[in-house]
Design an enzyme around this catalytic site. Sequence first.
Site, PDB file in Angstrom:
ATOM      1  N   SER A 275     -33.437  12.951  18.745  1.00 45.79           N
ATOM      2  CA  SER A 275     -33.369  11.524  19.082  1.00 45.79           C
ATOM      3  C   SER A 275     -31.950  11.235  19.542  1.00 45.79           C
ATOM      4  O   SER A 275     -31.019  12.002  19.240  1.00 45.79           O
ATOM      5  CB  SER A 275     -33.671  10.703  17.824  1.00 45.79           C
ATOM      6  OG  SER A 275     -33.344   9.340  18.003  1.00 45.79           O
TER       7      SER A 275
ATOM      8  N   TYR B 162     -33.177   8.929   8.691  1.00 46.07           N
ATOM      9  CA  TYR B 162     -33.572   9.333  10.051  1.00 46.07           C
ATOM     10  C   TYR B 162     -32.376   9.930  10.796  1.00 46.07           C
ATOM     11  O   TYR B 162     -32.479  10.995  11.418  1.00 46.07           O
ATOM     12  CB  TYR B 162     -34.114   8.098  10.776  1.00 46.07           C
ATOM     13  CG  TYR B 162     -34.768   8.375  12.122  1.00 46.07           C
ATOM     14  CD1 TYR B 162     -36.098   8.773  12.201  1.00 46.07           C
ATOM     15  CD2 TYR B 162     -34.065   8.216  13.318  1.00 46.07           C
ATOM     16  CE1 TYR B 162     -36.712   9.008  13.422  1.00 46.07           C
ATOM     17  CE2 TYR B 162     -34.665   8.449  14.546  1.00 46.07           C
ATOM     18  CZ  TYR B 162     -35.992   8.833  14.590  1.00 46.07           C
ATOM     19  OH  TYR B 162     -36.588   9.068  15.815  1.00 46.07           O
TER      20      TYR B 162
END
Length: 262
Positions: free
Chosen positions: A144, A157
């Site tokens: 990401s 995350y």
Amino acid sequence: MKPLSNKVALVTGSTSGIGLSMARAFAHAGAEVVMNGFGDPAEIEKLREEIAESAKVPVHFIPADLSKGADAQMLVKQTIAICKRVDILVNNAGIQHVASIPDFPEEKWDAVIAINLSSAFHTSKIALADMQTRGWGRVINVASAHGLVASVNKSAYVAAKHGIIGLTKVTALENAKSYITCNAICPGWVDTPLVRKQIEARAAAQGITVDAATKQLVGEKQPSERFVTPEHLAELALFLCSEAGGSVTGSSYVMDGGWTAQ
Ligand code: NAD
């Protein structure tokens, strides 16, 4: 012959979003595909059939809960048992939880780390051993923009995505002399159920429309002010699986509308 004819591709978390798009693209490029993920069994079967029929390749679905290391390893072992090999592994399954560190539930931390990071170790452990017998393979870790930069309220995350970029580099180095590559793909905002939940939570918290919350969320981080699409990410994955992609290893490819250029 299509570019991925005779290849077997396993894509984790491919019942939805980015993984589904990659599974579809690999099948249309000629690969035998193994799908995995959660969802309504009838819906998953419909997707599996639709991809197999339109691409004219075998497509399988193997359920596995990637929060559990043993299940992640079993997913790859079953892929090899059914398809006789695994040539392409995409570690894509992921979840999100948004809260500040004092409010972050311990079980959510554990789940995000297990699914977004540890599962990639477990699947790679089994898949690499198989790829090494032929000296050819492609491992793609879906990281990401949050693998490179941070945002508030996303501790687990961001930690998992930074971690998977480290795992990507080690995997690349350990296999550099063979034709096995490992790269990370770092998307910016993509319109998938994972992001929809964040948009809906933002709309509810601020009492604004979903449209206004979408514009706000994308505009805050992504200079393009447009979502990155799952189809564009699938094209990047196809490139990494190509012959030219064989010279790329240990890299983190951003496709983020300018997010990390700032
Ligand atoms: P999504 O929610 O559409 O898809 C997630 C997939 O993972 C689904 O198939 C789901 O069933 C599966 N999954 C979740 N938990 C699982 C588990 N325990 N075991 C097996 N499968 C499980 O989300 P997406 O946006 O397509 O996300 C795919 C990947 O892309 C994730 O790793 C995510 O972090 C990453 N990503 C997404 C965005 C974005 O903006 N959507 C941005 C950057 C990175």
